[in-house]
Motif scaffolding. Structure first.
Motif, PDB file in Angstrom:
ATOM      1  N   ILE A 128       0.886  -1.162   0.069  1.00  0.00           N
ATOM      2  CA  ILE A 128      -0.013   0.053  -0.023  1.00  0.00           C
ATOM      3  C   ILE A 128       0.918   1.218  -0.028  1.00  0.00           C
ATOM      4  N   SER A 129       1.997   1.325   0.830  1.00  0.00           N
ATOM      5  CA  SER A 129       2.650   2.580   0.902  1.00  0.00           C
ATOM      6  C   SER A 129       3.322   2.815  -0.290  1.00  0.00           C
ATOM      7  N   ARG A 130       3.650   1.954  -1.323  1.00  0.00           N
ATOM      8  CA  ARG A 130       4.250   2.308  -2.368  1.00  0.00           C
ATOM      9  C   ARG A 130       3.464   2.872  -3.578  1.00  0.00           C
ATOM     10  N   VAL A 131       2.132   2.314  -3.511  1.00  0.00           N
ATOM     11  CA  VAL A 131       1.003   2.683  -4.447  1.00  0.00           C
ATOM     12  C   VAL A 131      -0.042   3.794  -3.939  1.00  0.00           C
ATOM     13  N   ARG A 132      -0.172   3.974  -2.743  1.00  0.00           N
ATOM     14  CA  ARG A 132      -1.134   4.908  -2.207  1.00  0.00           C
ATOM     15  C   ARG A 132      -0.999   6.368  -2.830  1.00  0.00           C
ATOM     16  N   GLY A 133      -2.174   6.930  -3.005  1.00  0.00           N
ATOM     17  CA  GLY A 133      -2.315   8.326  -3.270  1.00  0.00           C
ATOM     18  C   GLY A 133      -2.152   8.757  -4.975  1.00  0.00           C
ATOM     19  N   GLU A 134      -2.151   7.615  -5.580  1.00  0.00           N
ATOM     20  CA  GLU A 134      -1.810   8.019  -7.134  1.00  0.00           C
ATOM     21  C   GLU A 134      -2.976   7.253  -7.970  1.00  0.00           C
ATOM     22  N   PRO A 135      -3.207   7.427  -9.110  1.00  0.00           N
ATOM     23  CA  PRO A 135      -3.967   6.661 -10.053  1.00  0.00           C
ATOM     24  C   PRO A 135      -3.365   5.478 -10.610  1.00  0.00           C
ATOM     25  N   LEU A 136      -3.904   4.327 -10.771  1.00  0.00           N
ATOM     26  CA  LEU A 136      -3.195   3.184 -11.148  1.00  0.00           C
ATOM     27  C   LEU A 136      -4.081   2.516 -12.344  1.00  0.00           C
ATOM     28  N   GLU A 137      -3.546   1.714 -13.235  1.00  0.00           N
ATOM     29  CA  GLU A 137      -4.377   1.233 -14.366  1.00  0.00           C
ATOM     30  C   GLU A 137      -4.735  -0.298 -14.017  1.00  0.00           C
ATOM     31  N   LEU A 138      -5.832  -0.509 -13.826  1.00  0.00           N
ATOM     32  CA  LEU A 138      -6.080  -1.969 -13.769  1.00  0.00           C
ATOM     33  C   LEU A 138      -6.010  -2.821 -14.931  1.00  0.00           C
ATOM     34  N   PRO A 139      -6.066  -4.216 -14.639  1.00  0.00           N
ATOM     35  CA  PRO A 139      -5.687  -5.090 -15.921  1.00  0.00           C
ATOM     36  C   PRO A 139      -6.456  -4.615 -17.066  1.00  0.00           C
ATOM     37  N   ASP A 140      -8.016  -4.455 -16.557  1.00  0.00           N
ATOM     38  CA  ASP A 140      -9.169  -4.206 -17.787  1.00  0.00           C
ATOM     39  C   ASP A 140      -8.740  -2.964 -18.372  1.00  0.00           C
ATOM     40  N   GLY A 141      -8.127  -1.894 -17.982  1.00  0.00           N
ATOM     41  CA  GLY A 141      -7.948  -0.655 -18.437  1.00  0.00           C
ATOM     42  C   GLY A 141      -8.740   0.396 -17.625  1.00  0.00           C
ATOM     43  N   GLY A 142      -9.245   0.118 -16.536  1.00  0.00           N
ATOM     44  CA  GLY A 142      -9.985   1.092 -15.642  1.00  0.00           C
ATOM     45  C   GLY A 142      -9.325   1.660 -14.825  1.00  0.00           C
ATOM     46  N   GLU A 143      -9.410   2.659 -13.905  1.00  0.00           N
ATOM     47  CA  GLU A 143      -8.656   3.335 -13.121  1.00  0.00           C
ATOM     48  C   GLU A 143      -8.893   3.129 -11.543  1.00  0.00           C
ATOM     49  N   ALA A 144      -7.762   2.795 -10.934  1.00  0.00           N
ATOM     50  CA  ALA A 144      -7.916   2.608  -9.424  1.00  0.00           C
ATOM     51  C   ALA A 144      -7.069   3.327  -8.451  1.00  0.00           C
ATOM     52  N   TRP A 145      -7.479   3.282  -7.213  1.00  0.00           N
ATOM     53  CA  TRP A 145      -6.749   3.938  -5.993  1.00  0.00           C
ATOM     54  C   TRP A 145      -6.634   2.955  -5.252  1.00  0.00           C
ATOM     55  N   VAL A 146      -5.500   3.223  -4.412  1.00  0.00           N
ATOM     56  CA  VAL A 146      -5.463   2.266  -3.268  1.00  0.00           C
ATOM     57  C   VAL A 146      -5.113   3.090  -2.027  1.00  0.00           C
ATOM     58  N   THR A 147      -6.014   2.881  -1.034  1.00  0.00           N
ATOM     59  CA  THR A 147      -5.591   3.406   0.463  1.00  0.00           C
ATOM     60  C   THR A 147      -5.945   2.313   1.494  1.00  0.00           C
TER      61      THR A 147
END
Length: 483
Positions: free
Chosen positions: A427-446
């Protein structure tokens, strides 16, 4: 000449052991013949068997073994000889696989890609149908792979449908799962598989509701889902009318632009499909969601259903801009049958309010749909879901996301992130930024709100809560920006 007789078309272990012995003995590729079956008859009557691997061991790159395990499943009869040729080259030059211009390396890589694609198609296009069997439910599917992938894909179906009794029939061999043990049988014919069952009408309703004409590319669809597989899949009967309907709407929009209709009228045509998806009585979207919910309530894909009170499915509007995915229901959620109603849910509601996000306009669900716990006296203590349980429930998350199509999906915690991305994430590495899901959608992690409840230090808890609210506020603004 040395003759190698392999037990099956996908006999990787047999090939590996024979190839190792031949390579240690220094037998060149031209002096080896490879055969599959019960025996070669007189053709191999005067040929020597492969020598025993009793010489000094040698190492090969892990990448070669991975490549070989995949290529062995290909249908090209030359695959065994090509792999042995590359093995001999690697023994004399450890970097032989790195030569991307080498014809054998290129051919083997191409074979591996074709096998992986065939496996993907089996995962995507195989459909189980229920058959009448005394004593318990059983499901049967028919599939015609291009390569020898049935054993290699068996584990996927065991993990995905662990709680079902099922059989997969193919021309080469059949595999059967009784809920505890996987067995093999001889190949079958299409006539041995059922042609349909009552669930298919529900599935067709669901497929119609998620069909998105705005993303329709007929050529790309046929490339990804060739007509060869259509006869296995109930929803393909809807493809032609859905395409025709999409093309009709497109023609209407073109005609509207020619007649110079008002911008509001053109926009009305463009958003007609979205309007149909809203959670309203009688809508396709609602019917599809209710069908998925009914299936989820009867889910036995993993062992957790045996002890939980009930399935806890997602809730919220089907046109939600944000979809929140938590870990699993807790004790109170398990009893109430609703997600995020316990202490963590109350904290979550408060944080959403402070962030300016209306929970009633979001869709909230969990990566795992049943409560996993350890009983201590009268108390039920939460236990973290393990990989097989997360994997077994990924199908439900995929259906929820496909139906809702949220612009932003939020993973609350590591379990949710693993479910969405299919891999372990920090979580600490990807938190707070938009990420691309395998199907192309946008995800955030907190973080998950339960993380905040477990913090013993008041100052640390206050700081982490403020950061959580900040995450939710940014996510809410992002959802608005995506329209």
């Amino acid at each position: 000449m040395h003759a190698v007789l392999l037990a099956d078309e996908d006999d990787f272990e047999g090939w590996r052991d024979s190839a190792r012995g031949l390579a240690i003995a220094g037998v060149p590729p031209r002096d080896v013949t490879w055969q599959v079956g019960q025996g070669g008859g007189e053709l191999f009557g005067d040929e020597a068997p492969p020598p025993a691997a009793d010489g000094p061991a040698f190492a090969v790159p892990r990448a070669f073994l991975t490549l070989a395990q995949t290529v062995i499943c290909h249908s090209d009869p030359e695959r065994f000889a090509l792999l042995y040729t590359l093995l001999c080259r690697i023994r004399s030059n450890s970097k032989a696989m790195e030569d991307g211009a080498d014809a054998i390396v290129q051919r083997l890589e191409r074979m591996a890609k074709e096998v992986r694609r065939d496996m993907h198609k089996m995962h995507a296009f195989l459909r189980f149908r229920e058959v009448a069997e005394e004593g318990a439910e059983r499901f049967v599917a028919w599939f015609e792979p291009d390569h020898h992938i049935v054993r290699a894909t068996a584990g996927f179906f065991v993990r995905r449908f662990a709680g079902m009794r099922w059989s997969i029939l193919t021309p080469e061999l059949s595999i059967h799962w009784d809920g505890e043990r996987l067995t093999e049988g001889p190949g079958a014919a299409r006539a041995d598989a059922p042609s349909g069952d009552p669930v298919e009408e529900t599935w067709k309703t669901y497929y119609s509701s998620i069909f998105n004409p705005a993303r329709l590319k007929v050529g790309a669809m046929l490339k990804e889902m060739p007509k060869k597989y259509w006869k296995n899949m109930p929803e393909t009967a809807l493809v032609a009318p859905l395409i025709a309907g999409a093309q009709g709407r497109e023609a209407a929009m073109v005609e509207a632009s020619k007649r110079k209709l008002s911008e509001a009228e053109v926009q009305g045509l463009a958003t007609a499909d979205k309007a149909e998806r809203r959670l309203q009585p009688g809508s396709n979207a609602l019917a599809a969601w209710e069908a998925i919910l009914a299936d989820a309530k009867a889910c036995t894909h993993c062992h957790l259903y045996k002890h939980a009170t009930q399935t806890v499915f997602g809730e919220g509007p089907l046109d939600a801009r944000i979809m929140f995915v938590g870990e699993q229901p807790g004790d109170q959620e398990d009893l109430a049958g609703r997600p995020f109603v316990g202490p963590a849910g109350q904290l979550f509601d408060r944080a959403l309010g402070e962030a300016g996000v209306d929970r009633t306009q979001t869709y909230v669900t969990n990566a795992v749909k049943h409560f996993k716990f350890e009983r201590r006296g009268k108390r039920r203590i939460h236990q973290k879901p393990e990989a097989p349980e997360i994997e077994a429930c990924r199908w439900w998350i995929e259906q929820e996301r496909t139906l809702i199509r949220p612009p932003v999906t939020v993973a609350l915690g590591a379990t949710a992130a693993r479910s969405l991305f299919g891999r372990v994430m920090t979580i600490s590495r990807v938190r707070g930024e938009p990420l691309e899901l395998p199907d192309g959608g946008e995800a955030w992690v907190t973080v998950h709100p339960s993380f905040l409840l477990r913090l013993p230090d008041p100052d640390k808890k206050r700081d982490e809560y403020a950061r959580f609210v900040e995450d939710l506020a940014r996510i809410g603004q992002r959802a608005k920006a995506l329209g």
